[in-house]
Scaffold this active site. Sequence first.
Site, PDB file in Angstrom:
ATOM      1  N   LYS A  31       0.820  -1.269  -0.121  1.00  0.00           N
ATOM      2  CA  LYS A  31       0.075   0.010  -0.131  1.00  0.00           C
ATOM      3  C   LYS A  31       0.865   1.207   0.043  1.00  0.00           C
ATOM      4  O   LYS A  31       1.941   1.130   0.376  1.00  0.00           O
ATOM      5  CB  LYS A  31      -0.942   0.046   1.342  1.00  0.00           C
ATOM      6  CG  LYS A  31      -2.071   0.829   1.043  1.00  0.00           C
ATOM      7  CD  LYS A  31      -3.333   0.067   0.382  1.00  0.00           C
ATOM      8  CE  LYS A  31      -4.589   0.724   0.328  1.00  0.00           C
ATOM      9  NZ  LYS A  31      -5.625  -0.436  -0.019  1.00  0.00           N
TER      10      LYS A  31
HETATM   11  N1  GLU Z   1      -7.293  -0.072  -3.168  1.00  0.00           N
HETATM   12  C1  GLU Z   1      -7.901  -1.400  -3.348  1.00  0.00           C
HETATM   13  C2  GLU Z   1      -7.887  -2.081  -2.187  1.00  0.00           C
HETATM   14  O1  GLU Z   1      -7.879  -1.790  -1.065  1.00  0.00           O
HETATM   15  C3  GLU Z   1      -7.557  -1.967  -4.706  1.00  0.00           C
HETATM   16  C4  GLU Z   1      -6.164  -2.507  -4.632  1.00  0.00           C
HETATM   17  C5  GLU Z   1      -5.626  -2.878  -6.001  1.00  0.00           C
HETATM   18  O2  GLU Z   1      -6.256  -3.191  -7.125  1.00  0.00           O
HETATM   19  O3  GLU Z   1      -4.247  -3.165  -6.158  1.00  0.00           O
HETATM   20  O4  GLU Z   1      -8.253  -3.297  -2.284  1.00  0.00           O
END
Ligand code: GLU
Length: 445
Positions: A135
């Site tokens: 993240k």
């Molecule tokens: N931000 C989204 C999540 O928390 C998607 C992450 C992604 O597609 O890599 O799952």
Amino acid sequence: MPRIAKIVTPEIRYKSIHNAPEKHPSSPAFSPQTNPWQQALQTLDLVTDHMKLEPWIHERLARPKRTLTVSIPVKMDDDSIKTFEGYRVHHNLDRGPAKGGIRYHPDVSMDEVKALAFWMTMKCAVMNLPYGGAKGGIICDPRTLSDKEMERLTRRFTAELGIFIGPERDIPAPDVNTNPQIMAWMMDTYSMNVGHTAPGVVTGKPIDIGGSEGRREATGYGVVVVTQEACRILGIDLKTACVAVQGFGNVGANAARIFHKLGARVVGVSDKDGGVYDPQGIDIEDLRLFKKNKPSIAGYPKGRPIGNTDLLALDCDILVPCALEGQLTQDNAPQVKARLIVEGANGPTTPQADKIFKQNGIMVIPDILANAGGVTASYFEWVQDIQSFFWRAEDVNERLTQLMRRAFTEVCGISKRDHIDMRLAAYVLATERVAQALRIRGIYP
Ligand code: GLU
């Protein structure tokens, strides 16, 4: 026993994970109860005890593999230079490249990003996607930035992340306050630096440059698929059910729209600045039109105005938190009237609130399952980019439905087998997959 297990006693094991939380001066003052990383570790402790997980695996998962803090100088429109702080965390990469979104928000902190990366590891493993968890985020308030400033901020952040990201290393995606245009700037910046177009470096891109059909709606779509599955178990008829949705960003707005389309009565919707309640049901298409080009749904004239936290206590069958973490706490959990909570957001329920829901017989579909539609469609996008072969929207949605239902059934099976709630069951499934990868790969050197 592996050699490393002998030197880690249970005392060290638990002490080692509750380090003082890291805080950025401008981040919210987390209490131990609302610090997302501490919450993630509490969940890890629960699953470790339940599975009798080897201490060395617990230790590996209780720390991110690597963290990166970058400072991002940006030339502002008035020619001044402002320096922002950004983060990227790789939590665990044993099952594949790092995957996870990028968040732009004033409350971003290293502890929050670590928790979100941990949840991505677990989310990808629940869905059995060949990814590890990551993240990223920047401490900023996008509402105060012009489009040009956002572009320069994004491009410089991408350049600073250069050593971390890549189609085979780490694939960012949208998260809170980031969108396909921001992904396009990231893809372009990365491509310029490596000297060729690399669509697979990010997902959630516009379709014209290698994005996937269905990706934008996928998280909300997946939320609805798991809700349908849970309704079947609880004997709730979605067509006559009342739904309340907290958050009207990409996840909340799409989930609300699909619930409405399926005939459910969406009686409450809210965002950070306010919300609306109408026991007869809100016309979500009309609400979406109202919000167009506005930062909030506050002020929507039809229905009664309600606050963002009042929404959580509304009289409804299904509550769908789709905003930020730490929304359902021990203070407001006793007031929740819904029979089913489906976590569209990451980490919306504190462990203390979770206990109250359990006592009150409320079923919770945990975030790492409920909102996994987004990363699953991201996986499809990445596969399409690598193959340079693109699918129809019907194919994306059909495969997405299949994978969401499969994961739901697997989690449900563990929940019944071990007599545990859906959250712990989802963690058991995910942790076992990650642990197995760790055991088979072993320790280098
Ligand atoms: N931000 C989204 C999540 O928390 C998607 C992450 C992604 O597609 O890599 O799952």
